[in-house]
Design a protein around this motif. Structure first.
Motif, PDB file in Angstrom:
ATOM      1  N   VAL A 121       0.835  -1.276  -0.011  1.00 18.13           N
ATOM      2  CA  VAL A 121       0.124  -0.034  -0.079  1.00 18.13           C
ATOM      3  C   VAL A 121       0.995   1.268   0.000  1.00 18.13           C
ATOM      4  O   VAL A 121       0.231   2.465  -0.238  1.00 18.13           O
ATOM      5  N   ASP A 122       2.042   1.172   0.383  1.00 19.07           N
ATOM      6  CA  ASP A 122       2.851   2.294   0.211  1.00 19.07           C
ATOM      7  C   ASP A 122       4.451   2.123  -0.212  1.00 19.07           C
ATOM      8  O   ASP A 122       5.292   1.473   0.544  1.00 19.07           O
ATOM      9  N   PRO A 123       4.808   2.168  -1.343  1.00 16.74           N
ATOM     10  CA  PRO A 123       6.076   1.893  -1.996  1.00 16.74           C
ATOM     11  C   PRO A 123       7.058   2.731  -1.430  1.00 16.74           C
ATOM     12  O   PRO A 123       8.354   2.377  -1.571  1.00 16.74           O
ATOM     13  N   ALA A 124       6.849   3.591  -0.569  1.00  9.67           N
ATOM     14  CA  ALA A 124       8.075   4.435   0.068  1.00  9.67           C
ATOM     15  C   ALA A 124       8.708   3.513   1.095  1.00  9.67           C
ATOM     16  O   ALA A 124       9.525   3.968   1.720  1.00  9.67           O
ATOM     17  N   PHE A 125       7.888   2.726   1.720  1.00 11.22           N
ATOM     18  CA  PHE A 125       8.531   1.865   2.753  1.00 11.22           C
ATOM     19  C   PHE A 125       9.816   1.081   2.320  1.00 11.22           C
ATOM     20  O   PHE A 125       9.739   0.387   1.329  1.00 11.22           O
ATOM     21  N   ALA A 126      10.681   1.160   3.230  1.00  9.98           N
ATOM     22  CA  ALA A 126      11.979   0.553   2.880  1.00  9.98           C
ATOM     23  C   ALA A 126      12.014  -0.949   2.732  1.00  9.98           C
ATOM     24  O   ALA A 126      12.643  -1.550   1.818  1.00  9.98           O
ATOM     25  N   GLY A 127      10.800  -1.705   3.402  1.00 11.64           N
ATOM     26  CA  GLY A 127      10.890  -2.950   3.265  1.00 11.64           C
ATOM     27  C   GLY A 127      11.622  -3.879   4.218  1.00 11.64           C
ATOM     28  O   GLY A 127      12.866  -3.318   4.488  1.00 11.64           O
ATOM     29  N   PRO A 128      11.379  -5.215   4.405  1.00 12.05           N
ATOM     30  CA  PRO A 128      12.283  -5.705   5.664  1.00 12.05           C
ATOM     31  C   PRO A 128      13.375  -5.999   5.197  1.00 12.05           C
ATOM     32  O   PRO A 128      14.544  -5.898   6.132  1.00 12.05           O
ATOM     33  N   ALA A 129      13.789  -6.460   3.785  1.00 13.59           N
ATOM     34  CA  ALA A 129      15.478  -6.741   3.596  1.00 13.59           C
ATOM     35  C   ALA A 129      16.195  -5.721   3.878  1.00 13.59           C
ATOM     36  O   ALA A 129      17.223  -5.927   4.395  1.00 13.59           O
ATOM     37  N   ALA A 130      15.684  -4.299   3.291  1.00 15.46           N
ATOM     38  CA  ALA A 130      16.811  -3.284   3.391  1.00 15.46           C
ATOM     39  C   ALA A 130      16.837  -2.892   4.787  1.00 15.46           C
ATOM     40  O   ALA A 130      17.982  -2.654   5.373  1.00 15.46           O
ATOM     41  N   ILE A 131      15.781  -3.075   5.750  1.00 15.83           N
ATOM     42  CA  ILE A 131      15.920  -2.627   7.229  1.00 15.83           C
ATOM     43  C   ILE A 131      16.839  -3.728   7.801  1.00 15.83           C
ATOM     44  O   ILE A 131      17.664  -3.630   8.921  1.00 15.83           O
ATOM     45  N   ALA A 132      16.782  -5.115   7.272  1.00 16.39           N
ATOM     46  CA  ALA A 132      17.754  -6.017   7.872  1.00 16.39           C
ATOM     47  C   ALA A 132      19.177  -5.762   7.435  1.00 16.39           C
ATOM     48  O   ALA A 132      20.054  -6.015   8.579  1.00 16.39           O
ATOM     49  N   TYR A 133      19.489  -5.376   6.366  1.00 17.80           N
ATOM     50  CA  TYR A 133      20.807  -4.908   6.018  1.00 17.80           C
ATOM     51  C   TYR A 133      20.879  -3.496   6.776  1.00 17.80           C
ATOM     52  O   TYR A 133      22.288  -3.543   7.018  1.00 17.80           O
ATOM     53  N   ALA A 134      20.167  -2.492   7.226  1.00 22.36           N
ATOM     54  CA  ALA A 134      20.645  -1.512   8.079  1.00 22.36           C
ATOM     55  C   ALA A 134      21.132  -2.149   9.411  1.00 22.36           C
ATOM     56  O   ALA A 134      22.189  -1.588   9.950  1.00 22.36           O
ATOM     57  N   TYR A 135      20.230  -3.253   9.981  1.00 22.49           N
ATOM     58  CA  TYR A 135      20.661  -3.751  11.283  1.00 22.49           C
ATOM     59  C   TYR A 135      22.174  -4.293  10.998  1.00 22.49           C
ATOM     60  O   TYR A 135      23.060  -4.368  11.954  1.00 22.49           O
ATOM     61  N   ARG A 136      22.205  -5.083   9.906  1.00 20.42           N
ATOM     62  CA  ARG A 136      23.693  -5.823   9.777  1.00 20.42           C
ATOM     63  C   ARG A 136      24.903  -4.677   9.792  1.00 20.42           C
ATOM     64  O   ARG A 136      25.697  -5.143  10.490  1.00 20.42           O
ATOM     65  N   PHE A 137      24.632  -3.301   9.514  1.00 23.27           N
ATOM     66  CA  PHE A 137      25.602  -2.499   9.693  1.00 23.27           C
ATOM     67  C   PHE A 137      25.608  -1.759  10.865  1.00 23.27           C
ATOM     68  O   PHE A 137      26.807  -1.589  11.481  1.00 23.27           O
ATOM     69  N   ILE A 138      24.386  -1.584  11.418  1.00 17.74           N
ATOM     70  CA  ILE A 138      24.159  -0.946  12.618  1.00 17.74           C
ATOM     71  C   ILE A 138      24.985  -1.446  13.747  1.00 17.74           C
ATOM     72  O   ILE A 138      25.399  -1.235  14.622  1.00 17.74           O
ATOM     73  N   GLU A 139      24.578  -2.992  13.696  1.00 17.56           N
ATOM     74  CA  GLU A 139      25.112  -3.869  14.752  1.00 17.56           C
ATOM     75  C   GLU A 139      26.667  -4.430  14.717  1.00 17.56           C
ATOM     76  O   GLU A 139      26.990  -5.157  15.210  1.00 17.56           O
ATOM     77  N   ASP A 140      27.232  -3.945  13.445  1.00 18.93           N
ATOM     78  CA  ASP A 140      28.559  -4.395  13.140  1.00 18.93           C
ATOM     79  C   ASP A 140      29.564  -3.446  14.086  1.00 18.93           C
ATOM     80  O   ASP A 140      29.669  -2.269  13.799  1.00 18.93           O
ATOM     81  N   VAL A 141      30.432  -3.986  14.921  1.00 19.63           N
ATOM     82  CA  VAL A 141      31.167  -3.279  15.669  1.00 19.63           C
ATOM     83  C   VAL A 141      32.359  -2.298  14.842  1.00 19.63           C
ATOM     84  O   VAL A 141      32.925  -1.400  15.451  1.00 19.63           O
ATOM     85  N   ARG A 142      32.617  -2.808  13.771  1.00 14.95           N
ATOM     86  CA  ARG A 142      33.482  -2.154  12.962  1.00 14.95           C
ATOM     87  C   ARG A 142      33.146  -1.017  12.087  1.00 14.95           C
ATOM     88  O   ARG A 142      33.729  -0.252  11.740  1.00 14.95           O
ATOM     89  N   ASP A 143      31.717  -0.601  12.174  1.00 10.77           N
ATOM     90  CA  ASP A 143      31.174   0.349  11.428  1.00 10.77           C
ATOM     91  C   ASP A 143      31.277   1.338  12.529  1.00 10.77           C
ATOM     92  O   ASP A 143      30.993   1.287  13.739  1.00 10.77           O
ATOM     93  N   SER A 144      31.122   2.735  11.741  1.00 11.33           N
ATOM     94  CA  SER A 144      31.238   3.772  12.549  1.00 11.33           C
ATOM     95  C   SER A 144      30.208   4.888  12.151  1.00 11.33           C
ATOM     96  O   SER A 144      30.258   5.910  12.739  1.00 11.33           O
ATOM     97  N   LYS A 145      29.071   4.444  11.525  1.00  9.07           N
ATOM     98  CA  LYS A 145      27.937   5.323  11.073  1.00  9.07           C
ATOM     99  C   LYS A 145      26.797   5.013  11.607  1.00  9.07           C
ATOM    100  O   LYS A 145      25.659   5.121  11.072  1.00  9.07           O
ATOM    101  N   ARG A 146      26.638   4.311  12.942  1.00 10.88           N
ATOM    102  CA  ARG A 146      25.344   4.023  13.641  1.00 10.88           C
ATOM    103  C   ARG A 146      24.359   5.020  13.414  1.00 10.88           C
ATOM    104  O   ARG A 146      23.244   4.852  12.940  1.00 10.88           O
ATOM    105  N   LYS A 147      24.579   6.259  13.998  1.00  7.99           N
ATOM    106  CA  LYS A 147      23.734   7.268  14.013  1.00  7.99           C
ATOM    107  C   LYS A 147      23.209   7.861  12.666  1.00  7.99           C
ATOM    108  O   LYS A 147      21.960   7.757  12.395  1.00  7.99           O
TER     109      LYS A 147
END
Lengths: 316, 318
Positions: free
Chosen positions: B164-190
């Motif tokens: 109903v709203d194609p603007a929504f990122a969708g599950p896979a993209a958010i899962a990938y956001a998680y993949r980098f947000i939770e990666d201790v090597r990454d510096s761009k959490r915020k």
């Protein structure tokens, strides 16, 4: 793509089922905006000859939202609720909301599968003298009707059959998904609501929307999303000939009942009255229609009920 | 023994409307839906078009609708889906534009993925780690499930919010956001949390349709973790986080989710425009006699509930 299901937890008759006495967790919505759900549940329990012991000191299950703020708090709150049921000698906690069912079962699963989680919960519960021993099963009233009362028995109890009323089942996500948490029936092809509808003398409508989301949880997040999801699903039901909807979830009820007016512009008018599970079962079992809160609906079920000779005009 | 493949046919270059072909297939039904498609393509109609590569649920190419529900054709046995009329219906994934037969335009899905900058952005230089970047097993454990994602888009196709709203990122993209947000090597959490919030992270409807992930990534738990990360990063001036935090607040205060306060807290007590928008729904409820209480009496022993919140330092709306 067939679902692999866990062995149903309810095969063995629980102590609660044997005593016909259950812990009862009505959930917040049945105590606030959908009091007709609470009231019709208590009337139905009476009719069925079972006792629902309300856990009045219980906290909200977390509503599928508390996990967004903290990983542990909902689990510990639910452990406290289970401890209250155990203290009363009850091993089943009965819910009347799909979201309560899914969320509380998920918490229970985490507690039972992890000694860390159980230990954390009991360390906190211990501060006020409570303890959860892991003996509770969370079940929905829908499952109780089928497993503990039985469809045959229900059929025998019908005094006011639905006379072929065409009812679209609407499950609500959290009573079927994820299967690793619920697993009582296939989440792809559930049929418990259909079985109930047919046992009551109605006709169950099959449509793809029955296992889809009502949008309730995002109704305040962005304009128009929940009405669009409601419209999409109700259009499918209406096109298959549904005259009414049956749901085991008050959140679905609120969205479906409340947003069909908004979805009409895009999806056409559907105007399907949405029954709470105990309302429709109660009606068929001969509970006085005027006590079931049928007048508390936005889309009035009056015309549909009269058309099938199920209730006089004044009750809805 | 044979069965019928009921195939969606469409070519954007030549067709105004799709049509369907029913093609008889002679492979054993213990084989997969992808085997069936390859068999009819080889033996009956070479123009039948679908994506496939690895045939073993690793490449993620062959996601399609099989009897109305999305999954990988290479991981779905014919006999597990064969209908009583001896047919299997195959359709392109929903929530995408069909291109040719079972092939869809994947661009919106990839766009949402690339917007995330889906690569590691460490704070320090590679030269500081001449040999390797070390991650503890505990930290890596959090990323194991999401590392199984093959980007087949099954979750995106099944997502009712995307529909109903194609603007929504969708599950896979958010899962990938998680993949980098939770990666201790990454510096761009915020920055990542802010980006995914902007892409409607909080529009996830908690429906668990993405629990049908053929690789068991189960993006739902990652979505919840990303929401927690956005709150931890202080990104709370938004209906989504306010909603979660005001629910926490009312439960802590009364033991219950207090509906009227939750609505005001989510929309904003002084957001007159927002309150007017939700007013018709509220009025409809009130007209039907559904009037939630303005004030709630706390449940018995509510101090125990407060203690649980305090012990766990669970945040609530200020």
């Amino acid at each position: 793509m067939t679902a692999t299901l866990e062995a149903p937890q309810t095969k063995r008759k629980s102590k609660s089922a044997q005593m016909r006495k259950y812990g009862f967790f009505p959930g917040c919505v049945a105590k606030e905006s959908c009091k007709e759900l609470f009231n019709s549940t208590m009337l139905l329990a009476d009719k069925l000859g079972i006792e629902l012991v309300e856990l009045t000191a219980a906290a909200c299950c977390g509503a599928s939202v508390l996990n967004d703020t903290n990983r542990d708090v909902a689990r510990v709150l639910n452990a406290r609720t289970y401890a209250q049921a155990e203290a009363l000698g009850l091993d089943d906690v009965i819910t009347i909301c799909s979201t309560c069912t899914g969320h509380m079962r998920a918490s229970n699963k985490e507690l039972l599968e992890s000694t860390d989680h159980m230990g954390q919960a009991n360390a906190i519960l211990g501060k006020f003298g409570a303890k959860y021993n892991g003996g509770v099963t969370v079940r929905h009233l829908l499952w109780l009707l089928i497993d503990d009362i039985g469809l045959d028995e229900l059929r025998k109890m019908v005094v006011n059959p639905l006379n072929g009323l065409k009812v679209a089942p609407f499950y609500g996500c959290h009573i079927i998904r994820p299967e690793s948490v619920n697993g009582w029936e296939s989440s792809r092809n559930p049929h418990s609501l259909e079985d109930i509808i047919e046992a009551l003398g109605g006709e169950a409508i099959d449509y793809a929307g029955k296992t889809r989301c009502c949008g309730f949880h995002v109704q305040l997040e962005k304009d128009g999303i929940a009405p669009a999801m409601v419209g999409q699903n109700m259009r499918m039901a209406k096109d298959k000939g549904a005259e009414a909807v049956l749901t085991p979830c008050p959140l679905c009820h609120l969205a479906l009942d409340g947003y069909q007016a908004d979805s009409a512009a895009r999806w056409g008018r559907t105007d399907l009255p949405t029954f709470h599970l105990p309302q429709l079962v109660g009606l068929a079992l001969g509970i006085d229609a005027s006590t079931l809160g049928l007048n508390k609906h936005i889309v009035s079920p009056g015309l549909v009920l009269q058309a099938h000779d199920l209730a006089p005009a004044h009750v809805a | 023994m044979s069965f019928i493949l009921d195939i969606f046919r469409f070519d954007q270059a030549t067709d105004e409307e799709p049509h369907r072909d029913q093609v008889e297939c002679h492979i054993p039904p213990t084989m997969t839906v992808l085997d069936a498609l390859e068999s009819v393509k080889a033996e009956t109609d070479g123009s039948i078009t679908f994506r496939r590569s690895c045939r073993s649920a690793i490449c993620g190419s062959c996601a399609m609708n099989i009897n109305g529900t999305t999954g990988l054709a290479c991981k779905t046995r014919v006999d597990s889906v064969l209908r009583s009329d001896n047919t299997v219906a195959v359709d392109p994934m929903p929530n995408f534009q069909p291109m040719k037969d079972l092939v869809v335009h994947m661009d919106p899905f990839w766009d949402k993925y690339t917007r995330l900058k889906p690569y590691l952005q460490p704070a320090d230089k590679d030269s500081d780690h001449a040999l390797e970047r070390r991650v503890s097993p505990e930290d890596m454990h959090k990323l194991v499930a999401v590392a199984n994602c093959v980007m087949c888009a099954t979750c995106y196709a099944l997502c009712p919010v995307v529909s109903v709203d194609p603007a929504f990122a969708g599950p896979a993209a958010i899962a990938y956001a998680y993949r980098f947000i939770e990666d201790v090597r990454d510096s761009k959490r915020k920055e990542r949390a802010a980006q995914i919030s902007e892409d409607y992270l909080w529009l996830c409807a908690h429906c668990y349709a993405c629990s049908y992930c053929p690789k068991h990534v189960d993006p739902q738990d990652d979505i919840i973790a990303v929401k927690r990360a956005t709150i931890e990063e202080g990104l709370i001036d938004h209906p989504g986080p306010r909603h979660a935090l005001v629910i926490a607040k009312t439960i802590k205060a009364t033991g219950m989710l207090h509906e009227t306060e939750v609505i005001q807290g989510t929309v904003g007590r002084f957001n007159i425009k927002g309150l007017i928008k939700v007013a018709p729904f509220g009025l409809r409820l009130a007209m039907a006699g559904k009037i939630p209480p303005m004030f709630l009496k706390p449940v018995p022993k509510v101090n125990e509930i407060k203690m649980i919140f305090d012990t766990l330092e669970a945040p609530v709306l200020a």
